[in-house]
Design a protein around this motif. Structure first.
Motif, PDB file in Angstrom:
ATOM      1  N   GLN A 157      45.792  38.627  27.593  1.00  0.00           N
ATOM      2  CA  GLN A 157      44.731  37.980  26.813  1.00  0.00           C
ATOM      3  C   GLN A 157      44.128  36.800  27.580  1.00  0.00           C
ATOM      4  OE1 GLN A 157      46.641  37.038  23.121  1.00  0.00           O
ATOM      5  NE2 GLN A 157      46.189  39.041  22.206  1.00  0.00           N
ATOM      6  N   ALA A 158      44.952  36.085  28.333  1.00  0.00           N
ATOM      7  CA  ALA A 158      44.442  34.961  29.123  1.00  0.00           C
ATOM      8  C   ALA A 158      43.485  35.458  30.199  1.00  0.00           C
ATOM      9  CB  ALA A 158      45.598  34.198  29.762  1.00  0.00           C
ATOM     10  N   LEU A 159      43.827  36.571  30.853  1.00  0.00           N
ATOM     11  CA  LEU A 159      42.929  37.134  31.865  1.00  0.00           C
ATOM     12  C   LEU A 159      41.647  37.641  31.225  1.00  0.00           C
ATOM     13  CD1 LEU A 159      45.302  39.107  34.260  1.00  0.00           C
ATOM     14  CD2 LEU A 159      44.158  36.948  34.677  1.00  0.00           C
ATOM     15  N   ALA A 202      42.663  43.926  32.834  1.00  0.00           N
ATOM     16  CA  ALA A 202      43.956  44.257  33.416  1.00  0.00           C
ATOM     17  C   ALA A 202      44.620  45.281  32.539  1.00  0.00           C
ATOM     18  CB  ALA A 202      44.822  43.000  33.550  1.00  0.00           C
ATOM     19  N   ILE A 203      45.516  46.050  33.137  1.00  0.00           N
ATOM     20  CA  ILE A 203      46.277  47.016  32.334  1.00  0.00           C
ATOM     21  C   ILE A 203      47.746  46.623  32.371  1.00  0.00           C
ATOM     22  CG2 ILE A 203      44.653  48.921  32.676  1.00  0.00           C
ATOM     23  CD1 ILE A 203      46.638  50.039  34.740  1.00  0.00           C
ATOM     24  N   VAL A 243      46.376  44.631  42.932  1.00  0.00           N
ATOM     25  CA  VAL A 243      46.500  43.229  42.542  1.00  0.00           C
ATOM     26  C   VAL A 243      47.338  43.205  41.272  1.00  0.00           C
ATOM     27  CG1 VAL A 243      45.276  41.142  41.897  1.00  0.00           C
ATOM     28  CG2 VAL A 243      44.249  42.729  43.530  1.00  0.00           C
ATOM     29  N   ARG A 244      48.522  42.585  41.365  1.00  0.00           N
ATOM     30  CA  ARG A 244      49.468  42.607  40.242  1.00  0.00           C
ATOM     31  C   ARG A 244      49.925  41.216  39.871  1.00  0.00           C
ATOM     32  NH1 ARG A 244      53.338  47.823  40.600  1.00  0.00           N
ATOM     33  NH2 ARG A 244      51.708  49.284  40.025  1.00  0.00           N
ATOM     34  N   LEU A 245      50.342  41.103  38.613  1.00  0.00           N
ATOM     35  CA  LEU A 245      50.905  39.878  38.078  1.00  0.00           C
ATOM     36  C   LEU A 245      52.227  40.222  37.417  1.00  0.00           C
ATOM     37  CD1 LEU A 245      47.602  39.821  37.545  1.00  0.00           C
ATOM     38  CD2 LEU A 245      48.186  37.626  36.601  1.00  0.00           C
ATOM     39  N   GLU A 270      66.253  47.799  27.652  1.00  0.00           N
ATOM     40  CA  GLU A 270      64.929  47.336  28.041  1.00  0.00           C
ATOM     41  C   GLU A 270      64.994  46.292  29.154  1.00  0.00           C
ATOM     42  OE1 GLU A 270      61.633  48.047  27.024  1.00  0.00           O
ATOM     43  OE2 GLU A 270      62.614  49.826  26.255  1.00  0.00           O
ATOM     44  N   ALA A 271      66.170  45.712  29.425  1.00  0.00           N
ATOM     45  CA  ALA A 271      66.289  44.694  30.467  1.00  0.00           C
ATOM     46  C   ALA A 271      66.027  45.285  31.841  1.00  0.00           C
ATOM     47  CB  ALA A 271      67.664  44.042  30.418  1.00  0.00           C
ATOM     48  N   GLN A 272      66.241  46.580  32.003  1.00  0.00           N
ATOM     49  CA  GLN A 272      65.992  47.222  33.290  1.00  0.00           C
ATOM     50  C   GLN A 272      64.515  47.537  33.488  1.00  0.00           C
ATOM     51  OE1 GLN A 272      68.509  50.579  32.955  1.00  0.00           O
ATOM     52  NE2 GLN A 272      70.389  49.428  33.270  1.00  0.00           N
ATOM     53  N   VAL A 273      63.715  47.358  32.467  1.00  0.00           N
ATOM     54  CA  VAL A 273      62.287  47.623  32.534  1.00  0.00           C
ATOM     55  C   VAL A 273      61.570  46.351  32.967  1.00  0.00           C
ATOM     56  CG1 VAL A 273      60.256  48.241  31.174  1.00  0.00           C
ATOM     57  CG2 VAL A 273      62.429  49.391  30.763  1.00  0.00           C
ATOM     58  N   ARG A 274      60.617  46.500  33.882  1.00  0.00           N
ATOM     59  CA  ARG A 274      59.798  45.360  34.323  1.00  0.00           C
ATOM     60  C   ARG A 274      58.412  45.516  33.725  1.00  0.00           C
ATOM     61  NH1 ARG A 274      59.494  44.376  40.402  1.00  0.00           N
ATOM     62  NH2 ARG A 274      57.933  45.944  40.058  1.00  0.00           N
ATOM     63  N   TYR A 275      57.908  44.434  33.140  1.00  0.00           N
ATOM     64  CA  TYR A 275      56.558  44.435  32.583  1.00  0.00           C
ATOM     65  C   TYR A 275      55.619  43.774  33.594  1.00  0.00           C
ATOM     66  CZ  TYR A 275      58.639  45.634  28.106  1.00  0.00           C
ATOM     67  OH  TYR A 275      59.309  46.268  27.101  1.00  0.00           O
ATOM     68  N   LEU A 276      54.574  44.490  33.982  1.00  0.00           N
ATOM     69  CA  LEU A 276      53.618  44.010  34.976  1.00  0.00           C
ATOM     70  C   LEU A 276      52.196  44.123  34.434  1.00  0.00           C
ATOM     71  CD1 LEU A 276      54.993  46.019  38.020  1.00  0.00           C
ATOM     72  CD2 LEU A 276      55.443  43.633  37.529  1.00  0.00           C
ATOM     73  N   LEU A 277      51.311  43.356  35.017  1.00  0.00           N
ATOM     74  CA  LEU A 277      49.873  43.512  34.786  1.00  0.00           C
ATOM     75  C   LEU A 277      49.237  43.919  36.103  1.00  0.00           C
ATOM     76  CD1 LEU A 277      48.710  40.492  32.616  1.00  0.00           C
ATOM     77  CD2 LEU A 277      48.662  42.897  32.013  1.00  0.00           C
ATOM     78  N   GLN A 278      48.375  44.924  36.054  1.00  0.00           N
ATOM     79  CA  GLN A 278      47.639  45.323  37.253  1.00  0.00           C
ATOM     80  C   GLN A 278      46.163  45.070  36.976  1.00  0.00           C
ATOM     81  OE1 GLN A 278      48.928  48.740  39.427  1.00  0.00           O
ATOM     82  NE2 GLN A 278      46.817  49.377  39.831  1.00  0.00           N
ATOM     83  N   ALA A 279      45.594  44.160  37.763  1.00  0.00           N
ATOM     84  CA  ALA A 279      44.205  43.770  37.560  1.00  0.00           C
ATOM     85  C   ALA A 279      43.237  44.630  38.356  1.00  0.00           C
ATOM     86  CB  ALA A 279      44.016  42.304  37.930  1.00  0.00           C
TER      87      ALA A 279
END
Length: 196
Positions: A181-183, A190-191, A165-167, A118-127
């Motif tokens: 949850q903060a957004l 966001a997804i 737009v990503r975080l 799982e370390a090779q996986v990046r977790y992102l949020l797309q707003a």
């Protein structure tokens, strides 16, 4: 030499005539009366052709009504999470919550030498994803007011430029869930995305 005339002879009209302001008022009233008669006349002369008066009970023919109602062409709906499907996977909310709970329940072993897969996986949020760069920058600024840091990534998709737009990236699903949850607390949808 002529005789001098008295002060009383200087007045010409005296009190026998109509004052000037009264004459002006009568002229205005006469003009208004003539204008009102002209505007209110029905069929005096042929200066203005009469307008057609539609029949209130007339109905359009049924065939003509059917021909006029044509379905609108279907517009392509663009969902921003359909972009780059082969490299990015949208994480449903239920799966994200379950994964975040699993991570907090079992912390990684201290000093593990081999990083998990799982370390090779990046977790992102797309707003959001926009065709207009200005719209993307506006959302980025709105996110900045919440205390989160976002960026705008541009990509060429389907013959057009798209601005996303990503975080992130976030280290794990729990951090991703907290940021989402903060957004949401500030009214920003966001997804969650898992990118490889």
């Amino acid at each position: 030499m002529m005789a001098r005339k008295g002060k009383h002879q200087a007045r010409r009209n005296g009190s026998r005539g109509i004052p000037g302001w009264a004459m002006l008022l009568l002229g205005l009233l006469a003009g208004l009366l003539i204008a009102a008669v002209y505007l209110l006349r029905d069929d005096w002369g042929e200066d203005h052709p009469s307008l057609p008066r539609p029949d209130p009970e007339a109905r359009p023919p049924a065939a003509a009504a059917r021909e006029e109602v044509a379905p609108e062409p279907r517009r392509t709906k663009y969902d921003f999470y359909d972009v780059l499907r082969e490299r990015e996977v949208v994480i449903p909310d239920a799966e994200l919550d379950a994964q975040a709970r699993a991570e907090t329940a079992t912390p990684p072993p201290p000093g593990s030498a081999e990083p998990p897969a799982e370390a090779q996986v990046r977790y992102l949020l797309q707003a959001g994803a926009f065709r207009s760069a200005a719209d993307a920058e506006a959302l980025k600024a709105r996110i900045a007011l919440t205390g989160e840091v976002a960026r705008v990534e541009s990509a060429q998709i389907e013959g057009g430029m798209i601005h996303r737009v990503r975080l992130g990236p976030y280290p794990n699903a729990a951090a991703l869930a907290r940021a989402k949850q903060a957004l949401a607390g500030h009214g920003i949808e966001a997804i969650a995305i898992k990118a490889r």
